[in-house]
Design a protein around this motif. Sequence first.
Motif, mmCIF file in Angstrom:
data_model
loop_
_atom_site.group_PDB
_atom_site.id
_atom_site.type_symbol
_atom_site.label_atom_id
_atom_site.label_comp_id
_atom_site.label_asym_id
_atom_site.label_seq_id
_atom_site.Cartn_x
_atom_site.Cartn_y
_atom_site.Cartn_z
ATOM 1 N N PHE A 182 0.825 -0.970 0.012
ATOM 2 C CA PHE A 182 0.129 0.013 -0.044
ATOM 3 C C PHE A 182 0.863 1.244 -0.121
ATOM 4 O O PHE A 182 0.369 2.373 -0.461
ATOM 5 C CB PHE A 182 -0.938 -0.034 1.134
ATOM 6 C CG PHE A 182 -0.353 -0.113 2.546
ATOM 7 C CD1 PHE A 182 0.186 0.835 3.349
ATOM 8 C CD2 PHE A 182 -0.355 -1.519 2.803
ATOM 9 C CE1 PHE A 182 0.838 0.410 4.492
ATOM 10 C CE2 PHE A 182 0.127 -1.892 4.260
ATOM 11 C CZ PHE A 182 0.754 -0.763 5.055
ATOM 12 N N MET A 207 -5.649 -3.011 -2.859
ATOM 13 C CA MET A 207 -5.094 -1.997 -1.662
ATOM 14 C C MET A 207 -5.843 -2.045 -0.394
ATOM 15 O O MET A 207 -5.337 -1.716 0.581
ATOM 16 C CB MET A 207 -5.105 -0.674 -2.463
ATOM 17 C CG MET A 207 -3.976 -0.357 -3.642
ATOM 18 S SD MET A 207 -2.294 -0.589 -2.728
ATOM 19 C CE MET A 207 -1.564 -0.603 -4.213
ATOM 20 N N GLN A 221 -3.764 -2.894 3.343
ATOM 21 C CA GLN A 221 -3.484 -1.861 4.146
ATOM 22 C C GLN A 221 -4.085 -2.244 5.583
ATOM 23 O O GLN A 221 -3.826 -1.610 6.696
ATOM 24 C CB GLN A 221 -3.906 -0.550 3.806
ATOM 25 C CG GLN A 221 -5.144 -0.312 3.376
ATOM 26 C CD GLN A 221 -5.626 1.142 2.927
ATOM 27 O OE1 GLN A 221 -4.627 1.796 2.487
ATOM 28 N NE2 GLN A 221 -6.745 1.600 2.721
ATOM 29 N N TYR A 249 1.855 -2.707 -9.749
ATOM 30 C CA TYR A 249 2.849 -1.911 -8.872
ATOM 31 C C TYR A 249 3.550 -1.079 -9.481
ATOM 32 O O TYR A 249 3.974 0.089 -8.883
ATOM 33 C CB TYR A 249 3.070 -2.913 -7.760
ATOM 34 C CG TYR A 249 2.184 -3.702 -7.049
ATOM 35 C CD1 TYR A 249 1.192 -3.035 -6.578
ATOM 36 C CD2 TYR A 249 2.381 -5.019 -6.831
ATOM 37 C CE1 TYR A 249 0.053 -3.872 -6.017
ATOM 38 C CE2 TYR A 249 1.520 -5.817 -6.007
ATOM 39 C CZ TYR A 249 0.237 -5.173 -5.786
ATOM 40 O OH TYR A 249 -0.402 -6.140 -4.969
#
Length: 587
Positions: free
Chosen positions: A7, A77, A81, A233
């Motif tokens: 994240f 995501m 997180q 990413y």
Amino acid sequence: MIPSRLFDFLEYAKKNHPSDIVLNTKYNGKWESLSTHNYAIKANYISSSLINMGVQPGDKIAIISSTNRSEWSIIDMGLSQIGAINVPLYPTISSKDYLYILNHSECKYCFVSDLEVYEKIFAIKDQVISLKNIYSFDNINNCDNWLELINYGKENLKINLIEKQKSDVKPGDLATIIYTSGTTGTPKGVMLSHNNIVSNVLSTSNRFPFETGKEAALSFLPICHVFERVVLYSYLYNGINVYFAESLETISENLKEIKPQIMTAVPRLLEKVYDKIYSKGDELDGLKQKLFYWAVDIALKYEPYGKNGKLYSLKLAIANKLILSKWKEALGGNLKLIASGSAPLQPRLARVFTAAGMNIVEGYGLTETSPCISLNDMRDGGLRIGTVGKLIDGVEVRIAEDGEILCKGPNVMLGYYKEDEKTKEVMSGDFFHTGDIGIIDSDGFLKITDRKKEMFKTSGGKYIAPAVIEGEMKQSSFIEQIMVVGEGERMAAAIIQPNFDFVDNWMKEKNIVKSTDEIGNNIDLINAIQKDIDFHNEKFGQWEKIKKFELTPEAWTVESGLLTPTMKLKRKAIKSKYFHLIQKIYS
């Protein structure tokens, strides 16, 4: 700030290169863009809802999508997180496989893209004790929609709790379990940490000449595969805007529409593009046809860094202006970088595409290595056609006595989920056994020669490396897929799936009448393929030459269970299905 958890890439992008079009997906014929800011907000909404639903750090959540789309990245995501584990699954596997994986991973929730995937999951839902609910991206009757979580999270945003859970996530924590496609048996769950993947993104990023904020990429390889996922990413980290292709069938249309500078591909796709464009030469006549094939011949001789000399460079410039530029235009016109992985790339493809200004950089790795071990780089002499490049930063490779590539580094997996013994089998201390055979040349370039498990001996005791032979034979326009056989037999042979489109056109030109059922017995076709095989056989030793072959009347596909989702041969399944043809060869 240097990212250390998945994240962190989104936070890094927000601060260093925010974009209004960081993710782009087409819905009902219209592109809808997501800004970096809204990407982060929606990820927080998902996190809040999951926390409210009782999702704890370490809980497993499955995501299955038929196409790449923004929703996948938002969910990813939102999971990462709060310390939840993303279990991405291929959309093409059976309900039986879903049943095994969901139970093995103990997934609590499952996100699906569409009705087809939903029906496969719904069929086995009651047999997965841990599974509490299914959420869909598309609107599906009697299935909760993911937007319900977005809306709930918006109304009940728990930002302080999210920040607390983010701070609790450590780089070495498990981030994802990726189940291998299972070419030889039951899928294994590869456990990758945040650091495994982040280290790979950081180390590979310096091999690509990205221009932050100025470039777009088309994404269509399965996002559930670690290759495309790590690339996404990397795009986020480097400020590259991503457009998700509508489907594999619309890639050509989407390329012309978006005109991206970057894309990833597997060799099979590049082979199809090459064959389709090359076949256009047959439609020409006279001088135009001669020019076409002359330009292709020039491109096939391409060597980087001007090694062919000034005269060749002049010829290539002419070939590009007259012919090769049209190849590039067919792929959008702006494409300058194609990252190829997942399977060996034929050198001819690297030469032709790069000669046409679309630089192909081939890399190498496995799911267990997050994935990249080595990667070519066009700059500073870092490209060598026929190799998979030099090792990326932080990775160490040792070549074992039997030629197997052993890898050590921050990219090596945590292990196989619930499979301690299988993990021990592939590790020698800190070194992971890749199962691939290779060499490192004097300049540090890694070259893959075969899969250790796929090599076999003939009855005469001679070793056969099938992948090398198969790669060479697939240069024939007649051959779509090929599998070399002959373990314990007196000679090497092959089962071949013809390129049916090419064969149809070839037969029409030759006025040959055929039916699909009779294709394996058509003497004209067999003789034509034999001629190509004889030509390519000259590159091999006498014991390696393909002495006999049989043709299959149907295509080898992922759906038929003969190919993995990354288009690799499922050798055991192919041998089983076509055992009668193998018997015919050796009878």
